[in-house]
Design an enzyme around this catalytic site. Structure first.
Site, PDB file in Angstrom:
ATOM      1  N   GLU A  29      24.673  38.420  32.628  1.00  0.00           N
ATOM      2  CA  GLU A  29      24.911  38.690  34.048  1.00  0.00           C
ATOM      3  C   GLU A  29      24.501  40.112  34.430  1.00  0.00           C
ATOM      4  O   GLU A  29      24.243  40.380  35.602  1.00  0.00           O
ATOM      5  CB  GLU A  29      26.367  38.404  34.426  1.00  0.00           C
ATOM      6  CG  GLU A  29      27.372  39.331  33.793  1.00  0.00           C
ATOM      7  CD  GLU A  29      28.804  38.975  34.193  1.00  0.00           C
ATOM      8  OE1 GLU A  29      29.147  37.793  34.190  1.00  0.00           O
ATOM      9  OE2 GLU A  29      29.564  39.907  34.497  1.00  0.00           O
ATOM     10  N   ARG A  80      36.628  27.917  34.027  1.00  0.00           N
ATOM     11  CA  ARG A  80      36.784  29.138  33.237  1.00  0.00           C
ATOM     12  C   ARG A  80      38.254  29.544  33.291  1.00  0.00           C
ATOM     13  O   ARG A  80      38.845  29.578  34.378  1.00  0.00           O
ATOM     14  CB  ARG A  80      35.901  30.230  33.861  1.00  0.00           C
ATOM     15  CG  ARG A  80      35.991  31.562  33.176  1.00  0.00           C
ATOM     16  CD  ARG A  80      35.189  32.625  33.922  1.00  0.00           C
ATOM     17  NE  ARG A  80      36.091  33.526  34.612  1.00  0.00           N
ATOM     18  CZ  ARG A  80      35.770  34.769  34.990  1.00  0.00           C
ATOM     19  NH1 ARG A  80      34.549  35.240  34.789  1.00  0.00           N
ATOM     20  NH2 ARG A  80      36.652  35.533  35.598  1.00  0.00           N
ATOM     21  N   ARG A 105      22.580  34.044  31.500  1.00  0.00           N
ATOM     22  CA  ARG A 105      23.328  34.138  32.768  1.00  0.00           C
ATOM     23  C   ARG A 105      22.683  35.018  33.833  1.00  0.00           C
ATOM     24  O   ARG A 105      23.307  35.402  34.816  1.00  0.00           O
ATOM     25  CB  ARG A 105      24.749  34.639  32.468  1.00  0.00           C
ATOM     26  CG  ARG A 105      25.568  33.532  31.886  1.00  0.00           C
ATOM     27  CD  ARG A 105      27.001  33.860  31.646  1.00  0.00           C
ATOM     28  NE  ARG A 105      27.680  34.671  32.624  1.00  0.00           N
ATOM     29  CZ  ARG A 105      28.068  34.255  33.835  1.00  0.00           C
ATOM     30  NH1 ARG A 105      27.838  33.009  34.199  1.00  0.00           N
ATOM     31  NH2 ARG A 105      28.688  35.074  34.651  1.00  0.00           N
ATOM     32  N   ASP A 109      35.519  34.242  29.665  1.00  0.00           N
ATOM     33  CA  ASP A 109      34.713  35.470  29.793  1.00  0.00           C
ATOM     34  C   ASP A 109      35.429  36.616  29.073  1.00  0.00           C
ATOM     35  O   ASP A 109      36.535  37.001  29.468  1.00  0.00           O
ATOM     36  CB  ASP A 109      34.547  35.805  31.290  1.00  0.00           C
ATOM     37  CG  ASP A 109      33.511  36.895  31.523  1.00  0.00           C
ATOM     38  OD1 ASP A 109      33.071  37.524  30.538  1.00  0.00           O
ATOM     39  OD2 ASP A 109      33.137  37.109  32.695  1.00  0.00           O
ATOM     40  N   GLU A 117      31.764  34.030  26.900  1.00  0.00           N
ATOM     41  CA  GLU A 117      30.796  34.844  27.661  1.00  0.00           C
ATOM     42  C   GLU A 117      30.918  36.328  27.330  1.00  0.00           C
ATOM     43  O   GLU A 117      32.035  36.848  27.185  1.00  0.00           O
ATOM     44  CB  GLU A 117      31.079  34.606  29.143  1.00  0.00           C
ATOM     45  CG  GLU A 117      30.211  35.407  30.083  1.00  0.00           C
ATOM     46  CD  GLU A 117      30.603  35.136  31.530  1.00  0.00           C
ATOM     47  OE1 GLU A 117      31.107  34.029  31.828  1.00  0.00           O
ATOM     48  OE2 GLU A 117      30.432  36.036  32.357  1.00  0.00           O
ATOM     49  N   HIS A 177      34.031  39.550  28.841  1.00  0.00           N
ATOM     50  CA  HIS A 177      33.658  40.690  29.686  1.00  0.00           C
ATOM     51  C   HIS A 177      33.391  41.962  28.879  1.00  0.00           C
ATOM     52  O   HIS A 177      33.879  43.047  29.205  1.00  0.00           O
ATOM     53  CB  HIS A 177      34.717  40.929  30.779  1.00  0.00           C
ATOM     54  CG  HIS A 177      34.122  41.304  32.097  1.00  0.00           C
ATOM     55  ND1 HIS A 177      34.090  42.604  32.551  1.00  0.00           N
ATOM     56  CD2 HIS A 177      33.502  40.578  33.047  1.00  0.00           C
ATOM     57  CE1 HIS A 177      33.500  42.653  33.727  1.00  0.00           C
ATOM     58  NE2 HIS A 177      33.120  41.429  34.054  1.00  0.00           N
ATOM     59  N   TYR A 202      41.024  41.447  32.011  1.00  0.00           N
ATOM     60  CA  TYR A 202      39.953  41.108  32.951  1.00  0.00           C
ATOM     61  C   TYR A 202      40.190  39.738  33.591  1.00  0.00           C
ATOM     62  O   TYR A 202      40.596  38.794  32.911  1.00  0.00           O
ATOM     63  CB  TYR A 202      38.579  41.092  32.233  1.00  0.00           C
ATOM     64  CG  TYR A 202      37.555  40.364  33.055  1.00  0.00           C
ATOM     65  CD1 TYR A 202      36.983  40.987  34.167  1.00  0.00           C
ATOM     66  CD2 TYR A 202      37.213  39.034  32.800  1.00  0.00           C
ATOM     67  CE1 TYR A 202      36.092  40.300  34.990  1.00  0.00           C
ATOM     68  CE2 TYR A 202      36.317  38.355  33.604  1.00  0.00           C
ATOM     69  CZ  TYR A 202      35.766  38.988  34.699  1.00  0.00           C
ATOM     70  OH  TYR A 202      34.897  38.310  35.505  1.00  0.00           O
ATOM     71  N   TRP A 261      34.594  47.882  30.758  1.00  0.00           N
ATOM     72  CA  TRP A 261      35.489  47.136  31.653  1.00  0.00           C
ATOM     73  C   TRP A 261      35.121  45.671  31.679  1.00  0.00           C
ATOM     74  O   TRP A 261      34.196  45.114  31.534  1.00  0.00           O
ATOM     75  CB  TRP A 261      35.410  47.679  33.086  1.00  0.00           C
ATOM     76  CG  TRP A 261      36.128  46.722  34.014  1.00  0.00           C
ATOM     77  CD1 TRP A 261      37.472  46.514  34.084  1.00  0.00           C
ATOM     78  CD2 TRP A 261      35.523  45.814  34.945  1.00  0.00           C
ATOM     79  NE1 TRP A 261      37.753  45.537  34.999  1.00  0.00           N
ATOM     80  CE2 TRP A 261      36.573  45.098  35.538  1.00  0.00           C
ATOM     81  CE3 TRP A 261      34.201  45.555  35.317  1.00  0.00           C
ATOM     82  CZ2 TRP A 261      36.336  44.108  36.499  1.00  0.00           C
ATOM     83  CZ3 TRP A 261      33.966  44.582  36.268  1.00  0.00           C
ATOM     84  CH2 TRP A 261      35.037  43.869  36.859  1.00  0.00           C
ATOM     85  N   GLU A 314      27.860  29.107  37.862  1.00  0.00           N
ATOM     86  CA  GLU A 314      29.183  29.648  38.186  1.00  0.00           C
ATOM     87  C   GLU A 314      29.456  29.482  39.684  1.00  0.00           C
ATOM     88  O   GLU A 314      28.572  29.715  40.508  1.00  0.00           O
ATOM     89  CB  GLU A 314      29.235  31.134  37.817  1.00  0.00           C
ATOM     90  CG  GLU A 314      30.588  31.784  38.082  1.00  0.00           C
ATOM     91  CD  GLU A 314      30.637  33.231  37.586  1.00  0.00           C
ATOM     92  OE1 GLU A 314      29.587  33.763  37.188  1.00  0.00           O
ATOM     93  OE2 GLU A 314      31.731  33.816  37.610  1.00  0.00           O
TER      94      GLU A 314
HETATM   95  O1  LIG Z   1      31.728  36.183  37.127  1.00  0.00           O
HETATM   96  C1  LIG Z   1      31.674  36.761  36.051  1.00  0.00           C
HETATM   97  O2  LIG Z   1      31.436  36.203  34.995  1.00  0.00           O
HETATM   98  C2  LIG Z   1      31.898  38.202  36.019  1.00  0.00           C
HETATM   99  O3  LIG Z   1      31.929  38.743  34.940  1.00  0.00           O
HETATM  100  C3  LIG Z   1      32.067  38.889  37.316  1.00  0.00           C
HETATM  101  C4  LIG Z   1      31.762  40.362  37.254  1.00  0.00           C
HETATM  102  O4  LIG Z   1      32.884  41.059  36.797  1.00  0.00           O
HETATM  103  C5  LIG Z   1      31.400  40.856  38.628  1.00  0.00           C
HETATM  104  O5  LIG Z   1      30.314  40.142  39.101  1.00  0.00           O
HETATM  105  C6  LIG Z   1      31.100  42.342  38.646  1.00  0.00           C
HETATM  106  O6  LIG Z   1      30.621  42.717  39.874  1.00  0.00           O
HETATM  107 MG   LIG Z   2      31.121  37.506  33.419  1.00  0.00          MG
END
Ligand SMILES: O=C(O)C(=O)C[C@H](O)[C@H](O)CO
Ligand SMILES: [Mg+2]
Length: 402
Positions: A262, A147, A283, A210, A236, A212, A159, A402, A339
């Site tokens: 996630e 990644r 995920r 990602d 992602e 995010h 991020y 975020w 991951e």
């Molecule tokens: O690992 C990832 O893909 C993430 O997005 C990590 C996250 O920001 C994290 O687990 C938040 O606690």
């Molecule tokens: Mg993530």
């Protein structure tokens, strides 16, 4: 095999982890991860005050019945706190059953579907050149999938960028930190990063990214389209997933594969995205989606629609979750990737484990159970330290995802 006692262990060997330990009248114990980054004590209290009293005296072998009891019996179903607590019990019970039968956990799920679980590493750099180098370092270590997240000139709050030594840990001690995020420079920069990566390393390695949750649906569609020449393994969390129709819009514009989930807790969060074939990878994780019992249900649904797994595995999931996830990964027929963000050495000391990395793949090991333990004496030396995840704002001060 009766549950005799259970307790929650909160420890901070570099970062906070919440672990449930269940002990039985046969002298066996099982452990489960209950860590919810930035909200750890809510789950610890949920377990200690509300769940553990219900466990004492029950048959530890009745995993499914206990799962249903904790899910339906709470009346207030779903949500990250409830599902992390249920996950911890579930993981500990699978660990116990496998130990009682003397087999590694994957054998109880149906045995191995593959030789090892392909994992992806996290490469991040302060700028494009550093990120390209970091990806190369992981490829040299044998990773088949990486990644890539990069700092962007003029954008402070990108991020996934490490503060020091490239190591990325988003939670900070005390109150949430605020950072400024700007979408337009990110949309212009990101295709250049992946162009540079493909120029240097060719089309062989799997590359992931990602977002995010930071783009609007149409911005996410534009990013996916602009990344198509670089054939990403996945893009992602391109946009927040509360409104799942957004993913239909993204799909209409791009064939870049999409990974989501996630922050999902149950099959109900995933169902429409999977059935609508709006995503390619799901995920959801052992710890945040109700344990192995529930994750298996999600994966089976996903398999019907050609959606593969790509379980969340950042460092805020403890080695206990990682161990359980690797047994799951070895079994699950529709596995995609797992991951892998390496824990700090101190974390690994507190949680000794049987899993190992070898040439791009991880193996859960053959130890009975999930193969991860907690050294309680060592854990006690690192008491809980309040820490929270950051928040992001747009340049005009608007609070953003975020
Ligand atoms: O690992 C990832 O893909 C993430 O997005 C990590 C996250 O920001 C994290 O687990 C938040 O606690
Ligand atoms: Mg993530």
């Amino acid at each position: 095999m009766k549950i005799e006692s259970a307790r929650v262990i909160v420890t901070c060997p570099g970062r906070n982890f919440v672990t449930l330990k269940i002990e039985t009248d046969q002298g066996l114990h099982g452990i489960g991860d209950a860590t919810l980054n930035g909200r750890e004590l809510a789950v610890a209290s949920y377990l200690t005050d509300h769940v553990i009293p219900c466990l004492i005296g029950r048959d530890a072998h009745r995993i499914e019945d206990l799962w249903q009891f904790l899910y339906k019996g709470a009346y207030w179903r779903r949500g990250p706190v409830t599902m992390a607590a249920i996950a911890a019990v579930d993981t500990a019970l699978w660990d116990l059953k496998a130990k009682a039968l003397g087999v590694p956990l994957y054998q109880l799920l149906g045995g191995r579907s593959r030789d090892g679980a392909m994992v992806y590493a996290h490469a991040n750099g302060r700028d494009l050149a550093e990120t390209v180098d970091r990806v190369g370092e992981y490829l040299e270590k044998g990773y088949k999938a990486v990644r890539a997240q990069s700092g962007i000139p003029g954008v402070a709050g990108v991020y996934g960028i490490g503060k020091k030594d490239g190591h990325y840990e988003p939670a900070t001690k005390g109150l949430p930190q605020e950072s400024i995020w700007a979408t337009e420079p990110y949309l212009d920069f990101t295709p250049k990063l992946f162009e540079a990566l493909r120029d240097k390393y060719g089309m062989g390695p799997h590359l992931l990214h990602d977002v995010h949750h930071r783009l609007t649906p149409i911005e996410a569609a534009r990013l996916g389209k602009s990344l198509e020449p670089y054939r990403l393994f996945w893009m992602e969390d391109p946009t927040p997933a509360e409104n799942q129709e957004s993913f239909r819009l993204i799909r209409q514009h791009t064939v870049t594969p999409v990974a989501v989930g996630e922050v999902f807790n149950t099959i109900w969060d995933c169902k429409d995205l999977i059935e609508g074939q709006l995503i390619d990878y799901i995920r959801a994780s052992v710890v945040h989606a109700g344990g192995i019992t529930h994750l298996r249900r999600i994966a089976d649904l996903a398999a019907l629609y050609g959606v593969r797994t790509g379980c969340h595995g950042a460092t805020d999931m403890s080695p206990v979750c990682m161990g359980a996830a690797l047994h799951f990964a070895l079994w699950v027929p529709n596995f995609g990737v797992q991951e892998h963000m390496a824990h700090e050495p101190l974390t690994d000391e507190v949680f000794p484990h049987a899993y190992r990395f070898e040439d791009g793949y991880m193996h859960p090991g053959e130890t009975p159970g999930h193969g991860v333990e907690i050294d309680e004496t060592l854990a006690a030396k690192y008491p809980y330290e309040p820490a929270q995840l950051p928040v992001a704002r747009l340049p005009d001060g608007t609070l953003w995802s975020w």
